[in-house]
Design a protein around this motif. Sequence first.
Motif, PDB file in Angstrom:
ATOM      1  N   UNK A   8     -45.242 -16.120 -13.352  1.00  0.00           N
ATOM      2  CA  UNK A   8     -45.963 -14.847 -13.468  1.00  0.00           C
ATOM      3  C   UNK A   8     -45.344 -13.819 -12.524  1.00  0.00           C
ATOM      4  N   UNK A   9     -45.277 -12.564 -12.946  1.00  0.00           N
ATOM      5  CA  UNK A   9     -44.794 -11.481 -12.093  1.00  0.00           C
ATOM      6  C   UNK A   9     -44.271 -10.354 -12.946  1.00  0.00           C
ATOM      7  N   UNK A  10     -43.519  -9.470 -12.345  1.00  0.00           N
ATOM      8  CA  UNK A  10     -42.908  -8.378 -13.091  1.00  0.00           C
ATOM      9  C   UNK A  10     -41.426  -8.314 -12.780  1.00  0.00           C
ATOM     10  N   UNK A  11     -40.696  -7.555 -13.580  1.00  0.00           N
ATOM     11  CA  UNK A  11     -39.254  -7.473 -13.401  1.00  0.00           C
ATOM     12  C   UNK A  11     -38.866  -6.594 -12.216  1.00  0.00           C
ATOM     13  N   UNK A  12     -37.719  -6.850 -11.687  1.00  0.00           N
ATOM     14  CA  UNK A  12     -37.082  -6.015 -10.672  1.00  0.00           C
ATOM     15  C   UNK A  12     -37.678  -6.123  -9.270  1.00  0.00           C
ATOM     16  N   UNK A  13     -38.751  -6.887  -9.094  1.00  0.00           N
ATOM     17  CA  UNK A  13     -39.339  -7.005  -7.766  1.00  0.00           C
ATOM     18  C   UNK A  13     -40.077  -8.338  -7.625  1.00  0.00           C
ATOM     19  N   UNK A  14     -39.986  -8.983  -6.435  1.00  0.00           N
ATOM     20  CA  UNK A  14     -40.741 -10.210  -6.190  1.00  0.00           C
ATOM     21  C   UNK A  14     -42.146  -9.942  -5.662  1.00  0.00           C
ATOM     22  N   UNK A  15     -42.516  -8.672  -5.502  1.00  0.00           N
ATOM     23  CA  UNK A  15     -43.764  -8.337  -4.837  1.00  0.00           C
ATOM     24  C   UNK A  15     -44.994  -8.821  -5.599  1.00  0.00           C
ATOM     25  N   UNK A  17     -44.645 -14.849 -18.039  1.00  0.00           N
ATOM     26  CA  UNK A  17     -45.727 -13.860 -18.066  1.00  0.00           C
ATOM     27  C   UNK A  17     -45.268 -12.640 -17.276  1.00  0.00           C
ATOM     28  N   UNK A  18     -44.953 -11.602 -18.008  1.00  0.00           N
ATOM     29  CA  UNK A  18     -44.340 -10.395 -17.454  1.00  0.00           C
ATOM     30  C   UNK A  18     -45.359  -9.258 -17.436  1.00  0.00           C
ATOM     31  N   UNK A  19     -45.659  -8.736 -16.247  1.00  0.00           N
ATOM     32  CA  UNK A  19     -46.561  -7.584 -16.152  1.00  0.00           C
ATOM     33  C   UNK A  19     -45.787  -6.357 -16.614  1.00  0.00           C
ATOM     34  N   UNK A  20     -46.227  -5.750 -17.706  1.00  0.00           N
ATOM     35  CA  UNK A  20     -45.497  -4.616 -18.288  1.00  0.00           C
ATOM     36  C   UNK A  20     -46.194  -3.285 -18.032  1.00  0.00           C
ATOM     37  N   UNK A  21     -47.502  -3.312 -17.807  1.00  0.00           N
ATOM     38  CA  UNK A  21     -48.245  -2.124 -17.379  1.00  0.00           C
ATOM     39  C   UNK A  21     -48.904  -2.465 -16.053  1.00  0.00           C
ATOM     40  N   UNK A  25     -42.830 -15.310 -24.323  1.00  0.00           N
ATOM     41  CA  UNK A  25     -42.998 -14.178 -23.410  1.00  0.00           C
ATOM     42  C   UNK A  25     -44.422 -13.659 -23.569  1.00  0.00           C
ATOM     43  N   UNK A  26     -45.110 -13.479 -22.450  1.00  0.00           N
ATOM     44  CA  UNK A  26     -46.489 -13.009 -22.453  1.00  0.00           C
ATOM     45  C   UNK A  26     -46.535 -11.669 -21.719  1.00  0.00           C
ATOM     46  N   UNK A  27     -46.901 -10.600 -22.432  1.00  0.00           N
ATOM     47  CA  UNK A  27     -46.984  -9.272 -21.844  1.00  0.00           C
ATOM     48  C   UNK A  27     -48.343  -9.092 -21.182  1.00  0.00           C
ATOM     49  N   UNK A  28     -48.347  -8.924 -19.866  1.00  0.00           N
ATOM     50  CA  UNK A  28     -49.580  -8.764 -19.097  1.00  0.00           C
ATOM     51  C   UNK A  28     -49.801  -7.281 -18.836  1.00  0.00           C
TER      52      UNK A  28
END
Length: 360
Positions: free
Chosen positions: A120-127, A162-166, A201-204
């Motif tokens: 789980x997380x988003x692209x371009x950052x580990x935050x 699981x990619x946070x997109x918004x 791929x799961x858009x969160x």
Amino acid sequence: MRQDHQPDQRGPILFLVLLAMIALLVVAWGAGQEEADGAPTTGAPSEPLGPSSPLFRPTGPPMVEIAPPEPSSEPSSSGAEPVESSGAEPVEEVAPEPPVELPGGGTRIFADNRFLVAYYGTGQTPAMGVLGETDPDTMDRRLHRAAAPFRRPGQPVRHVYELIVTIADASPGPDGDYSHDIPRSEVRRYIRAAHRNDALLLLDIQPGRSGFLETAQRWAWALRDPWVGLALDPEWRMRPHEVPGRTIGQVGAREVNRTSAWLARLTKDQGLPEKLFVLHQFRTDMIEDIDQIRQRANLAMVQHVDGFGTRGQKLATYHHVARPRQFAMGFKLFYDEDVRRMGPREVHAVRPKVRFVSFQ
């Protein structure tokens, strides 16, 4: 002076007249014997001749005989009545295309007793989670190592990104909705990685003050991919005057139902396999009237319990909110926040049974 003798012509003329009269009588008799459709009879039965008669001979080019289908007791899959042949040349039947399969085969998310494991997380950052700590392919290798111990005999593992997109924001932004979308190019990067590595791929979405439906619709282009599903995170669904990070958000069943209905319709219209539809929750008031959330035929609906802390705290949260009769159950493991993080054996021992675990 002797006159020449002229031959008598009356005999031949009378003979010709007699022949003409006989011919007219024959024609009149034959015309009376013809059928209305112009096909002459031959002294055969008096009932009209049709294709079933051995004497039927259609005019024009010969017909191509089509063997009737074998009788079957199975009902038509389409529910339509069989169509009779029009007598034209047979048209070759085209078999319907098989539905697109999910990674690992099949068209249903939890088919064959599958167990799902996600990063789980988003692209371009580990935050915001482990998914964004590395490039997608390196992340996938790490995910495989984390998922392998969850595999059991007769229970294969399916991998999920699981990619946070918004992403919810602490400030209103240009449109005042307290959220922003990550670049489409970043989402495409994870779609390509999912297809390379046989993963879902799961858009969160964390919509801020926007609604879940209008936010999800912005990602329709990605959700048309057969391996892409949708996750709603009510923690970040703000009401007017609420700000992400200052309060725990919530959503009502009606908004969830509108969003799931839209996604189910898109899935059906595009001829896609079943999609993941995940609801994140760690407090009962995060989803109002949860018992009124409807099931959708084209969606695998998961209630994903996200509490962190000690093992006792996590299990207390899980048992407090879990609705296993309504959803498949999910469970989150935190690399940093959990105390003595639960392993695969402990997760498999949880009841109600967990079907989907994600790492953050």
